[in-house]
Design a protein around this motif. Structure first.
Motif, short mmCIF file in Angstrom:
data_model
loop_
_atom_site.label_atom_id
_atom_site.label_comp_id
_atom_site.label_asym_id
_atom_site.label_seq_id
_atom_site.Cartn_x
_atom_site.Cartn_y
_atom_site.Cartn_z
N PHE A 194 103.71 86.14 -63.46
CA PHE A 194 102.75 85.05 -63.31
C PHE A 194 101.43 85.38 -64.00
CE2 PHE A 194 99.53 82.85 -60.61
CZ PHE A 194 99.91 81.56 -60.91
N LEU A 195 100.97 86.64 -63.88
CA LEU A 195 99.68 87.02 -64.45
C LEU A 195 99.67 86.89 -65.97
CD1 LEU A 195 98.76 90.13 -62.28
CD2 LEU A 195 97.70 87.88 -62.23
N ALA A 196 100.83 87.03 -66.58
CA ALA A 196 100.88 86.93 -68.04
C ALA A 196 100.70 85.49 -68.53
CB ALA A 196 102.22 87.47 -68.54
N LEU A 197 100.84 84.51 -67.64
CA LEU A 197 100.78 83.11 -68.03
C LEU A 197 99.43 82.46 -67.81
CD1 LEU A 197 104.19 81.92 -66.50
CD2 LEU A 197 103.72 82.55 -68.87
N ILE A 198 98.62 83.03 -66.92
CA ILE A 198 97.38 82.36 -66.54
C ILE A 198 96.27 82.63 -67.55
CG2 ILE A 198 97.99 82.50 -64.11
CD1 ILE A 198 95.97 84.76 -63.81
N PRO A 199 95.25 81.76 -67.61
CA PRO A 199 94.10 82.03 -68.47
C PRO A 199 93.37 83.28 -68.02
CG PRO A 199 94.12 79.74 -67.72
CD PRO A 199 95.16 80.47 -66.93
N GLY A 200 92.55 83.84 -68.90
CA GLY A 200 91.79 85.02 -68.54
C GLY A 200 90.85 84.76 -67.38
N VAL A 201 90.53 85.82 -66.65
CA VAL A 201 89.65 85.65 -65.50
C VAL A 201 88.24 85.33 -65.95
CG1 VAL A 201 91.02 87.19 -64.04
CG2 VAL A 201 89.12 88.12 -65.37
N ALA A 202 87.50 84.69 -65.06
CA ALA A 202 86.12 84.30 -65.34
C ALA A 202 85.16 85.35 -64.80
CB ALA A 202 85.82 82.95 -64.69
N LEU A 203 83.93 85.26 -65.21
CA LEU A 203 82.85 86.07 -64.63
C LEU A 203 82.29 85.33 -63.42
CD1 LEU A 203 80.91 87.14 -67.84
CD2 LEU A 203 82.45 88.56 -66.47
N PRO A 204 81.74 86.06 -62.45
CA PRO A 204 81.08 85.39 -61.34
C PRO A 204 80.00 84.42 -61.79
CG PRO A 204 81.41 87.71 -60.81
CD PRO A 204 81.80 87.53 -62.26
N GLU A 205 79.31 84.77 -62.88
CA GLU A 205 78.25 83.91 -63.39
C GLU A 205 78.79 82.56 -63.87
OE1 GLU A 205 76.92 88.07 -63.43
OE2 GLU A 205 78.73 87.08 -64.20
N HIS A 206 80.04 82.54 -64.34
CA HIS A 206 80.64 81.27 -64.74
C HIS A 206 80.77 80.34 -63.54
CE1 HIS A 206 82.90 83.54 -68.20
NE2 HIS A 206 81.62 83.33 -68.47
N THR A 209 84.52 89.99 -76.73
CA THR A 209 85.56 89.92 -75.72
C THR A 209 86.62 90.99 -75.95
OG1 THR A 209 86.99 88.39 -76.93
CG2 THR A 209 85.24 87.42 -75.57
N VAL A 210 87.32 91.31 -74.87
CA VAL A 210 88.43 92.27 -74.96
C VAL A 210 89.44 91.77 -75.98
CG1 VAL A 210 90.37 93.26 -73.69
CG2 VAL A 210 88.10 93.18 -72.64
N PRO A 254 88.05 77.88 -58.12
CA PRO A 254 88.18 78.90 -59.17
C PRO A 254 89.63 79.29 -59.40
CG PRO A 254 86.64 79.57 -57.43
CD PRO A 254 87.41 78.40 -56.92
N GLY A 255 89.88 79.80 -60.59
CA GLY A 255 91.12 80.52 -60.86
C GLY A 255 90.83 82.00 -60.64
N GLY A 256 91.26 82.83 -61.57
CA GLY A 256 90.96 84.25 -61.46
C GLY A 256 89.51 84.53 -61.78
N VAL A 257 88.87 85.35 -60.97
CA VAL A 257 87.46 85.71 -61.17
C VAL A 257 87.32 87.22 -61.01
CG1 VAL A 257 85.07 85.33 -60.46
CG2 VAL A 257 86.75 83.49 -60.21
N ALA A 286 95.61 91.63 -70.04
CA ALA A 286 95.83 90.20 -70.29
C ALA A 286 94.90 89.30 -69.48
CB ALA A 286 97.29 89.84 -70.03
N PRO A 287 94.71 89.54 -68.19
CA PRO A 287 93.83 88.64 -67.43
C PRO A 287 92.36 88.74 -67.82
CG PRO A 287 95.34 89.82 -65.97
CD PRO A 287 95.40 90.48 -67.30
N VAL A 288 91.94 89.85 -68.45
CA VAL A 288 90.51 90.02 -68.77
C VAL A 288 90.25 89.88 -70.26
CG1 VAL A 288 90.12 91.49 -66.77
CG2 VAL A 288 90.72 92.56 -68.94
N ARG A 289 91.18 89.30 -70.99
CA ARG A 289 91.02 89.25 -72.45
C ARG A 289 89.85 88.40 -72.89
NH1 ARG A 289 95.42 86.44 -70.77
NH2 ARG A 289 95.52 84.19 -71.22
N THR A 290 89.38 87.48 -72.03
CA THR A 290 88.25 86.63 -72.42
C THR A 290 86.91 87.18 -71.95
OG1 THR A 290 88.50 85.29 -70.42
CG2 THR A 290 89.70 84.56 -72.38
#
Length: 330
Positions: free
Chosen positions: A288-300, A13-14, A266-269, A42-46
């Protein structure tokens, strides 16, 4: 703390890269060469590092990621250790079933169509961009269609034939994050036409076949914005709340006929869905973007959608499933 001795790969992961004693400086050095800011990660860290190739829209080519992996591993490309999430295909889960999937040319829709095909299903793959529907392996029927048009709805159902086992209403568009006093009629009408009218028309069109068969599964894509009021602009938020209402009402009305109707939120994808953001929207989104969980993959999201579409979701009807990495509990 991340194990500093763990070998990094393109599927690490990032966040793992940034926390690694060698990977962190290497990745920061790469970002420093372009128009990138580490805070934007931050949003793509996972997400896997390799996903940056797609998200950068060509600014980070695959060869750069491969070179980065080699650089932090003394010139070697180590094998993945299996710790990164991967799809677990269930062979035969959709054998003999026909499923309509909208938005199938990219993002969540394509990942959903691909998974159903690999699990034995026949997919009516629908998208406005028909030229981008190629490359789906298996029993795919590509249909270029505008789901806001009744003529297109009729063509989709005709292509499916008399048996329709499932419908995944994935196609959707965002708004520009504007609050009420800045929403234009054009923005409101377009967001509702694609996100509400289209799914409704498809649901209405497939229900007769499902009622006749005494079975069927419909999954709508709502949003984290359907669960609260602060995640998007007014038009998108209102439209996705409408999707939840459609889902629950239809589940109640047609459950006795053997038709299950659910939705994922979904949340961020990491998809190609994007739109211009208004000045007011940009001002609100930064913190706001700094607070949300990392975005998901479409496959998730495809994993959640196909679960609800399949017989594994037998006891679920009228459910709004947050598939958002925990965003909605914050």
């Amino acid at each position: 703390m991340v194990n500093q001795q763990k070998a990094l790969t393109a599927n690490s992961t990032v966040g793992d890269w940034l926390a690694h004693e060698k990977g962190g400086p290497a990745l920061r050095g790469l970002l420093g060469q372009g128009d990138f800011d580490e805070s934007a990660l931050a949003p793509v860290r996972t997400l896997p590092l390799a996903k940056l190739v797609e998200l950068s829209q060509g600014r980070i080519p695959p060869a750069v990621v491969e070179g980065l992996v080699a650089a932090v591993n003394d010139g070697q490309i180590p094998e993945d250790d299996g710790s990164t999430w991967t799809e677990r295909i269930v062979p035969g889960r959709f054998d003999g079933k026909t499923v309509i999937v909208t938005g199938a040319a990219s993002g969540i829709g394509r990942a959903t169509a691909s998974r159903i095909l690999r699990e034995g299903g026949r997919v009516i793959a629908v998208d406005l961009a028909e030229d981008r529907l190629s490359g789906l392996d298996g029993d795919a029927v590509p249909i270029g269609a505008d789901i806001t048009s009744q003529d297109s709805i009729d063509r989709i159902v005709a292509a499916a034939g008399p048996r329709i086992d499932g419908l995944a209403n994935v196609a959707g568009i965002p708004d520009d994050f504007s609050p009420a006093h800045l929403v234009t009629d054009a923005m409101w009408d377009r967001v509702f036409a694609v996100n509400v009218d289209g799914p409704f028309k498809l649901i209405r069109a497939v229900l007769p076949a499902m009622i006749d068969a005494g079975r069927g599964a419909i999954v709508n894509v709502a949003s984290e914005a359907a669960l609260r009021g602060n995640s998007a602009g007014l038009a998108y938020t209102a439209a996705k709340h409408a999707v939840v209402g459609i889902t629950k009402n239809t589940a109640f009305m047609y459950g006795p006929h053997g038709v299950r109707v659910n939705a994922v939120a979904p949340g961020g994808v990491a998809t190609g869905m994007a739109a211009g953001t208004s000045e007011e929207g940009r001002a609100r989104l930064g913190p706001f973007l700094a607070l949300i969980p990392g975005v998901a993959l479409p496959e998730h999201l495809a994993a959640s959608i196909t679960f609800l579409l399949s017989d594994d979701g037998v006891n679920l009807n009228g459910v709004i499933l947050p598939s958002d990495g925990g965003w909605s509990v914050q």
